[in-house]
Design a protein around this motif. Structure first.
Motif, PDB file in Angstrom:
ATOM      1  N   ASP A  22       0.833  -1.131  -0.046  1.00 29.63           N
ATOM      2  CA  ASP A  22      -0.068  -0.111  -0.030  1.00 29.63           C
ATOM      3  C   ASP A  22       0.836   1.283   0.111  1.00 29.63           C
ATOM      4  O   ASP A  22       1.446   1.486   1.044  1.00 29.63           O
ATOM      5  CB  ASP A  22      -0.927  -0.156   1.250  1.00 29.63           C
ATOM      6  CG  ASP A  22      -1.854   1.165   1.447  1.00 29.63           C
ATOM      7  OD1 ASP A  22      -1.417   2.450   1.370  1.00 29.63           O
ATOM      8  OD2 ASP A  22      -2.956   1.117   1.411  1.00 29.63           O
ATOM      9  N   VAL A  23       0.965   2.050  -1.048  1.00 27.84           N
ATOM     10  CA  VAL A  23       1.652   3.001  -1.366  1.00 27.84           C
ATOM     11  C   VAL A  23       1.601   4.174  -0.115  1.00 27.84           C
ATOM     12  O   VAL A  23       2.515   4.570   0.576  1.00 27.84           O
ATOM     13  CB  VAL A  23       1.811   3.601  -2.872  1.00 27.84           C
ATOM     14  CG1 VAL A  23       2.396   5.016  -2.783  1.00 27.84           C
ATOM     15  CG2 VAL A  23       2.112   2.801  -3.675  1.00 27.84           C
ATOM     16  N   ASN A  24       0.437   4.609   0.218  1.00 27.36           N
ATOM     17  CA  ASN A  24       0.352   5.518   1.118  1.00 27.36           C
ATOM     18  C   ASN A  24       0.686   5.242   2.287  1.00 27.36           C
ATOM     19  O   ASN A  24       1.188   6.086   3.276  1.00 27.36           O
ATOM     20  CB  ASN A  24      -1.262   6.196   0.907  1.00 27.36           C
ATOM     21  CG  ASN A  24      -1.478   7.494   1.570  1.00 27.36           C
ATOM     22  OD1 ASN A  24      -0.985   8.524   1.493  1.00 27.36           O
ATOM     23  ND2 ASN A  24      -2.461   7.571   2.651  1.00 27.36           N
ATOM     24  N   ALA A  25       0.358   4.003   2.940  1.00 29.10           N
ATOM     25  CA  ALA A  25       0.671   3.441   4.118  1.00 29.10           C
ATOM     26  C   ALA A  25       2.254   3.554   4.275  1.00 29.10           C
ATOM     27  O   ALA A  25       2.695   4.057   5.364  1.00 29.10           O
ATOM     28  CB  ALA A  25       0.161   2.166   4.484  1.00 29.10           C
ATOM     29  N   TRP A  26       2.874   2.960   3.299  1.00 27.51           N
ATOM     30  CA  TRP A  26       4.333   2.774   3.329  1.00 27.51           C
ATOM     31  C   TRP A  26       5.045   4.272   3.432  1.00 27.51           C
ATOM     32  O   TRP A  26       5.883   4.598   3.923  1.00 27.51           O
ATOM     33  CB  TRP A  26       4.846   1.934   2.407  1.00 27.51           C
ATOM     34  CG  TRP A  26       4.869   0.623   2.753  1.00 27.51           C
ATOM     35  CD1 TRP A  26       3.545  -0.260   2.830  1.00 27.51           C
ATOM     36  CD2 TRP A  26       5.795  -0.170   3.428  1.00 27.51           C
ATOM     37  NE1 TRP A  26       3.757  -1.368   3.411  1.00 27.51           N
ATOM     38  CE2 TRP A  26       5.258  -1.359   3.798  1.00 27.51           C
ATOM     39  CE3 TRP A  26       7.087  -0.217   3.772  1.00 27.51           C
ATOM     40  CZ2 TRP A  26       5.831  -2.656   4.472  1.00 27.51           C
ATOM     41  CZ3 TRP A  26       7.873  -1.297   4.148  1.00 27.51           C
ATOM     42  CH2 TRP A  26       7.000  -2.283   4.544  1.00 27.51           C
ATOM     43  N   ALA A  27       4.525   5.214   2.554  1.00 30.27           N
ATOM     44  CA  ALA A  27       4.838   6.663   2.246  1.00 30.27           C
ATOM     45  C   ALA A  27       4.971   7.032   3.276  1.00 30.27           C
ATOM     46  O   ALA A  27       5.649   8.045   3.850  1.00 30.27           O
ATOM     47  CB  ALA A  27       4.419   7.073   0.929  1.00 30.27           C
TER      48      ALA A  27
END
Length: 118
Positions: A22-27
């Motif tokens: 999940d891009v948003n969670a990791w970013a």
């Protein structure tokens, strides 16, 4: 320290399906969302410092190349995931509003194999 070349060789020698992250969670976890609008009072504990990520280079990276996520041994707990390769791709994906990226997930045993002594 992690030997990314060894991780890539291990992945090539032991083919596996890719997972997605999940891009948003990791970013968010890596503090990448604050790079474009830095908070002078925030300190990123696991991600790059404000000036440590080359955003121009990040925008040229190949989002089809899977990230590499290691599993770090934690005493008396389940292993914890840690992104060890692909921070620039993660930034680009977040910047371009991509919801997910492909990733190779290493096991804790594989992570121990590619951990370089200090």
């Amino acid at each position: 320290m992690f030997d990314i070349d060894a991780a890539q060789a291990l992945i090539a020698a032991t083919p596996r399906d890719t997972s997605t992250v999940d891009v948003n969670a990791w970013a968010t976890a890596y503090g990448l969302i604050h790079l474009d609008n830095p908070n002078p009072y925030a300190i990123s504990l696991i991600g790059p410092a404000h000036n440590a990520l080359n955003r121009t280079y990040a925008m040229t990276t190949d989002l089809a190349q899977p990230l590499i996520v290691a599993q770090i041994d934690i005493p008396d707990a389940a292993p914890a995931p840690l992104l060890i390769d692909g921070t620039h791709r993660l930034y680009r994906a977040w910047h371009e509003h991509q919801p997910q990226l492909p990733a190779h997930l290493l096991t804790a045993a594989e992570t121990r194999q590619i951990t370089a002594p200090r």
